[in-house]
Structure formats: structure tokens, C-alpha cells
Design a protein around this motif. Structure first.
Motif, PDB file in Angstrom:
ATOM      1  N   UNK A 320       0.591  -1.086  -0.119  1.00  0.00           N
ATOM      2  CA  UNK A 320      -0.239   0.001   0.090  1.00  0.00           C
ATOM      3  C   UNK A 320       0.670   1.569   0.072  1.00  0.00           C
ATOM      4  N   UNK A 321       0.484   1.755  -0.897  1.00  0.00           N
ATOM      5  CA  UNK A 321       1.503   3.398  -1.163  1.00  0.00           C
ATOM      6  C   UNK A 321       0.070   4.831  -0.402  1.00  0.00           C
ATOM      7  N   UNK A 322       1.002   5.678   0.677  1.00  0.00           N
ATOM      8  CA  UNK A 322      -0.297   6.653   0.873  1.00  0.00           C
ATOM      9  C   UNK A 322       0.411   8.009   0.303  1.00  0.00           C
ATOM     10  N   UNK A 323      -0.314   8.917   0.002  1.00  0.00           N
ATOM     11  CA  UNK A 323       0.511  10.453  -0.684  1.00  0.00           C
ATOM     12  C   UNK A 323       0.961  10.149  -1.712  1.00  0.00           C
ATOM     13  N   UNK A 324      -0.445   9.212  -2.227  1.00  0.00           N
ATOM     14  CA  UNK A 324       1.248   9.194  -3.608  1.00  0.00           C
ATOM     15  C   UNK A 324      -0.131   9.072  -5.330  1.00  0.00           C
ATOM     16  N   UNK A 325       0.816   8.986  -6.173  1.00  0.00           N
ATOM     17  CA  UNK A 325      -0.546   9.368  -7.381  1.00  0.00           C
ATOM     18  C   UNK A 325      -1.072   7.937  -7.909  1.00  0.00           C
ATOM     19  N   UNK A 326      -0.406   7.019  -7.245  1.00  0.00           N
ATOM     20  CA  UNK A 326      -1.103   6.116  -7.621  1.00  0.00           C
ATOM     21  C   UNK A 326      -1.122   4.834  -6.034  1.00  0.00           C
ATOM     22  N   UNK A 327      -2.258   3.984  -5.047  1.00  0.00           N
ATOM     23  CA  UNK A 327      -2.254   4.076  -3.921  1.00  0.00           C
ATOM     24  C   UNK A 327      -1.646   2.737  -3.876  1.00  0.00           C
ATOM     25  N   UNK A 328      -0.565   1.245  -4.268  1.00  0.00           N
ATOM     26  CA  UNK A 328       0.268   0.757  -4.329  1.00  0.00           C
ATOM     27  C   UNK A 328       1.237   0.811  -5.392  1.00  0.00           C
ATOM     28  N   UNK A 329       2.176  -0.382  -4.937  1.00  0.00           N
ATOM     29  CA  UNK A 329       3.516  -0.241  -6.016  1.00  0.00           C
ATOM     30  C   UNK A 329       4.013  -1.887  -6.133  1.00  0.00           C
ATOM     31  N   UNK A 330       4.401  -2.563  -6.570  1.00  0.00           N
ATOM     32  CA  UNK A 330       4.449  -4.320  -6.615  1.00  0.00           C
ATOM     33  C   UNK A 330       6.340  -3.293  -6.532  1.00  0.00           C
ATOM     34  N   UNK A 331       6.113  -5.235  -5.427  1.00  0.00           N
ATOM     35  CA  UNK A 331       7.477  -4.956  -5.394  1.00  0.00           C
ATOM     36  C   UNK A 331       8.613  -6.359  -5.175  1.00  0.00           C
ATOM     37  N   UNK A 357       4.124  -2.549   6.449  1.00  0.00           N
ATOM     38  CA  UNK A 357       2.247  -2.015   5.810  1.00  0.00           C
ATOM     39  C   UNK A 357       1.985  -1.141   4.818  1.00  0.00           C
ATOM     40  N   UNK A 358       3.143  -0.454   5.266  1.00  0.00           N
ATOM     41  CA  UNK A 358       2.815   0.598   3.596  1.00  0.00           C
ATOM     42  C   UNK A 358       3.365   1.440   3.728  1.00  0.00           C
ATOM     43  N   UNK A 359       3.409   2.507   2.305  1.00  0.00           N
ATOM     44  CA  UNK A 359       5.203   3.338   2.443  1.00  0.00           C
ATOM     45  C   UNK A 359       4.505   4.463   1.270  1.00  0.00           C
ATOM     46  N   UNK A 360       4.988   5.282   1.842  1.00  0.00           N
ATOM     47  CA  UNK A 360       4.946   7.450   1.642  1.00  0.00           C
ATOM     48  C   UNK A 360       5.239   7.620   0.455  1.00  0.00           C
ATOM     49  N   UNK A 361       4.507   8.042  -0.120  1.00  0.00           N
ATOM     50  CA  UNK A 361       5.226   8.916  -1.938  1.00  0.00           C
ATOM     51  C   UNK A 361       6.126  10.011  -1.721  1.00  0.00           C
ATOM     52  N   UNK A 362       6.996  10.180  -1.759  1.00  0.00           N
ATOM     53  CA  UNK A 362       7.181   9.396  -3.446  1.00  0.00           C
ATOM     54  C   UNK A 362       8.124   8.410  -2.940  1.00  0.00           C
ATOM     55  N   UNK A 363       7.823   7.650  -4.550  1.00  0.00           N
ATOM     56  CA  UNK A 363       8.688   5.883  -4.256  1.00  0.00           C
ATOM     57  C   UNK A 363       9.456   5.800  -5.259  1.00  0.00           C
ATOM     58  N   UNK A 364      10.434   5.584  -5.694  1.00  0.00           N
ATOM     59  CA  UNK A 364      11.547   5.392  -6.168  1.00  0.00           C
ATOM     60  C   UNK A 364      11.386   4.351  -7.120  1.00  0.00           C
ATOM     61  N   UNK A 394       4.559  11.900  -5.959  1.00  0.00           N
ATOM     62  CA  UNK A 394       3.950  12.394  -5.228  1.00  0.00           C
ATOM     63  C   UNK A 394       2.299  12.457  -5.710  1.00  0.00           C
ATOM     64  N   UNK A 395       1.272  11.903  -4.326  1.00  0.00           N
ATOM     65  CA  UNK A 395       0.150  12.662  -5.168  1.00  0.00           C
ATOM     66  C   UNK A 395      -0.527  14.355  -5.182  1.00  0.00           C
ATOM     67  N   UNK A 396      -0.998  14.618  -5.708  1.00  0.00           N
ATOM     68  CA  UNK A 396      -1.720  16.229  -5.053  1.00  0.00           C
ATOM     69  C   UNK A 396      -2.363  16.866  -4.275  1.00  0.00           C
TER      70      UNK A 396
END
Length: 416
Positions: A320-331, A357-364, A394-396
Motif C-alpha cells: 500500500x502507498x499513501x500520499x501518492x499518485x498510485x495507491x500501491x506499488x509492486x515489489x 505495511x505501507x509506504x509513503x510517496x514518493x517511491x523511487x 507524490x500525489x496532488x
């Protein structure tokens, strides 16, 4: 653990729990029970070298059996004894040539001019008693032909022509060879020429095994230059001196060597199923002895060990990704996660995943977000980074605001 660099507290579970709650035990076990002095577990996927209680001795001054994928040493005898490398030197010559091709500095179709110095290394062009392509002064030979001449025919003349073509002089090329050896951690190796005729150069079975394993991993297409059973140049057909290629279908290369002061050498690479091995034999008494010892080591490795990867598809795992343009990221693992283990202890190895349990954007893209560990009987054998397969920007403003509130409330309620 608090959030650090956009990563929240880690969760710990076996591999199978990524998509189902039951822990998944995997097949494998540590190759050997003792470990060389140093860290208890290797980092970033390089499995710790075991220090084996050698189950037998071999008829050679020094020998190493090494797993290509993990770097684990499965057998060692006088592995750090320094000997003249002889024509094993040409593994480095081939590697530098192939790396220059990869970098676009030269091409296989480039033609190199044969110098008188190179011609002299071929017994002044007279076949018999020397390792050579039998090049003639002034010949313009393609780099591709020269690579076959080095890998199949062990041509001293071809090695010098390549060195002069790539670096302008052999002296400059030898400096590159030694710089590359240092970069690869070959601490007991020092080259004095491009072909191996100098009796004062030095290497070890351990260093040659590591060099060959690196060659196999990074230049798989380059293995063809040591695989042909014979090669013909200018009407002269000569056999490959690595006769194991004709004796065992598992053998894939690499190089032989001989000097009177050092004896007979052979670095043989082989594959069977998931396993890829290097047998480095230095200082044998004869050609037949070096082949017999190398085959004995390869059989020992293939019969007694297994290379194991995690079950399941880690590449389909998401966080799960918070504060991002997408809500999740594949790892996914940053590199292929494998360990080589004793065949008789298959059922005790576990793969354990640590993910937040989650990440916060931005994620590289490629950012380390977790860790995968191979554990046997509570002891970590190797670990591998888990990285983001894609970036998340990073989301809006409103996305960040909403997710900030969500995280605050989740924190108050004690859940994420």
C-alpha cells in the motif's frame, strides 16, 4: 520502528504469507555447517562462503568448487596458495574485450593488425609446441576471430593482438587487467602480460573461480568463445584444449593453462538444472589429471548440493502507498534470490520476508523497501533486498491531505 525515509514499521512473515496466511517452508539446507570468520549472514544476495570440512583431497596443488549463482565455496583445497596463472590469464583478457564490446568502444567486426611481437609469440609462425593462432605479421584479423583464437586455441599471439588493439600497448592493457582484478576483489592476483607466459604473475584457485563465475554471470553470450570443440584459422584446425567439453555435456567452458613452474591448470564451468558451478584446478601433474580432478569436483557438487529459490511469485506482491499518485506499488527482489544447500537437508530452509505495511510517496523505482532472508534452523544464510518495481510520484494536494488524515486516524486507532 517509526517511519524512516517513507517506510513504515516492518512486518515479518514467510514467503507464502505474502498471499496467504500459512507459512510456506521451502526445500533446502546450508551446504556446510561452518562459516568462514566474518558476518553470520551475507548481505545483498551474496551467500556466505562455507569453510568446508573437506570430504576428500584432490591431486592438485590447489582447487576450488564454487557456486556461480551464490558465490558459495563448496570445496576448497589450498585455495589461497599463489601460483602462476599461465593461460588462465586469458579469462581476464576475454572479459575486458567483451566488456569493451558491450560498452561500444569496439565491435566484433573490427580488424586488428598483427604486430611482429605477436607473431613472435606464435613461434614465428611455425605450428607445433606453442599455443597460438599462427597469425602473420600485418594480418588484419577481426576481433571475433581473435576471441575464438583466445578461448578455443589459447592463442598467445591472439591475446597480444587484442591487448594492443584495445589499449594501444600490452603494458597499458595489463594495467587495465590489474585494475579490473582489484575491482572484482581478486586480492591475490597480479597479471604481468595478456597471455600468461610470465612465470612471475600470480593468482589463486579462489580468485580464478571467482573470476570465472563473474564471467559466466555477466557474459553468458561470451561463453561461446571457449565452447567450440575446435577452431580453424588460415587453414589450420586445432582442438580445444579443454577436453572436458567432449567428455561431459554439462561442461560449458572455460580455460586451460600450463607453465612448467606451476603445472597444469583448468577452470571448468558446468550447468545442471538450476545449478551452475565452477571448478578451478591449479597445479595438477598432467592434462589428464587436471581433467579428472575438475570432473571429480563437478560431480561432487552436482551430486551433493542443490540450488534453491523461493516458491511462489514474489514479483506479484504489492505494498500500500499513501500520499501518492498510485495507491500501491509492486515489489520484487532486487536480484534473483537463490541459495545452494546440501541435498540431504532440503526441508529445513525457510524464506522470510520483511515488508512494511505501507509506504509513503514518493517511491523511487528500485528503492529498497524490504528484505528477503534465507534461514536454516534459525540461522540466516543469505539476504536479498526487496525493491519497488516502479516509481510512485507524490500525489496532488487533496490526495496528500486525505492520506495524511487517514494515517493520523490509523495511528490513533493503532492500525495501519
Amino acid at each position: 520502528m517509526g517511519t524512516v525515509g517513507g517506510t513504515s514499521p516492518a512486518r515479518h512473515f514467510p514467503v507464502g504469507a505474502l498471499r496467504r496466511p500459512a507459512a510456506l517452508l521451502l526445500a533446502a539446507a546450508l551446504v556446510l555447517l561452518l562459516v568462514l570468520p566474518g558476518p553470520a549472514a551475507a548481505q545483498n544476495g551474496e551467500a556466505a562462503d562455507p569453510a568446508p570440512d573437506r570430504p576428500f583431497t584432490v591431486d592438485a596443488a590447489a582447487a576450488v568448487l564454487l557456486d556461480v549463482h551464490t558465490g558459495q565455496i563448496l570445496f576448497a583445497q589450498n585455495e589461497n596458495e599463489r601460483l602462476a596463472p599461465a593461460s588462465l590469464t586469458k579469462i581476464m583478457t576475454l572479459l575486458l574485450a567483451l566488456e569493451d564490446i558491450d560498452a561500444g568502444r569496439v565491435a566484433l567486426s573490427d580488424r586488428a593488425v598483427v604486430s611482429e611481437a605477436a607473431w613472435n609469440l606464435a613461434g614465428r609462425g611455425r605450428p607445433g609446441g606453442v599455443s597460438a593462432m599462427f597469425l602473420n605479421v600485418g594480418d588484419q584479423v577481426t576481433l571475433e576471430e581473435l576471441l575464438y583464437g583466445i578461448g578455443v586455441l589459447s592463442g598467445n599471439d591472439a591475446s597480444l593482438v587484442v591487448a594492443e588493439h584495445l589499449a594501444g600497448s600490452e603494458e597499458a592493457f595489463v594495467r587495465r587487467m590489474n585494475e579490473r582484478a582489484a575491482e572484482l576483489g581478486l586480492e591475490n592476483t597480479h597479471f604481468l602480460d595478456s597471455h600468461g607466459l610470465s612465470p612471475d604473475a600470480a593468482t589463486t584457485a579462489a580468485d580464478m573461480a571467482r573470476l570465472a563465475a563473474y564471467f559466466v554471470r555477466t557474459q553468458p553470450d561470451g561463453m561461446i568463445y571457449s565452447q567450440l570443440p575446435e577452431y580453424t584459422y588460415a587453414g589450420i584446425t586445432q582442438p580445444n584444449r579443454n577436453r572436458l567439453l567432449l567428455r561431459d555435456d554439462r561442461v560449458t567452458g572455460l580455460k586451460t593453462g600450463y607453465l612448467g613452474v606451476a603445472g597444469y591448470h583448468l577452470v571448468a564451468t558446468a550447468e545442471s538444472g538450476e545449478m551452475s558451478l565452477v571448478a578451478a584446478v591449479l597445479g595438477a601433474a598432467s592434462e589428464s589429471d587436471r581433467e579428472r580432478v575438475a570432473l571429480e569436483l563437478l560431480n561432487y557438487g552436482f551430486n551433493n548440493f542443490r540450488t534453491v529459490a523461493p516458491a511462489g511469485d514474489l514479483a506479484s506482491t504489492t505494498v500500500r502507498v499513501y500520499k501518492g499518485a498510485a495507491d500501491q506499488v509492486t515489489v520484487q527482489p532486487g536480484q534473483r534470490p537463490v541459495v545452494t544447500v546440501a541435498a540431504g537437508a532440503v526441508d529445513r530452509l525457510q524464506w522470510q520476508v520483511d515488508l512494511p505495511p505501507h509506504l509513503e510517496a514518493p517511491v523511487a523505482e528500485g528503492q529498497q523497501v524490504g528484505r528477503l532472508a534465507a534461514v536454516l534452523d534459525g540461522r540466516e544464510l543469505a539476504s536479498f533486498d526487496i525493491v519497488a518495481a516502479a516509481g510512485v510520484e507524490r500525489g496532488g494536494f487533496f490526495k496528500v491531505l486525505v492520506d495524511t488524515v487517514r494515517l493520523f486516524l490509523a495511528g490513533l486507532l493503532g492500525r495501519r
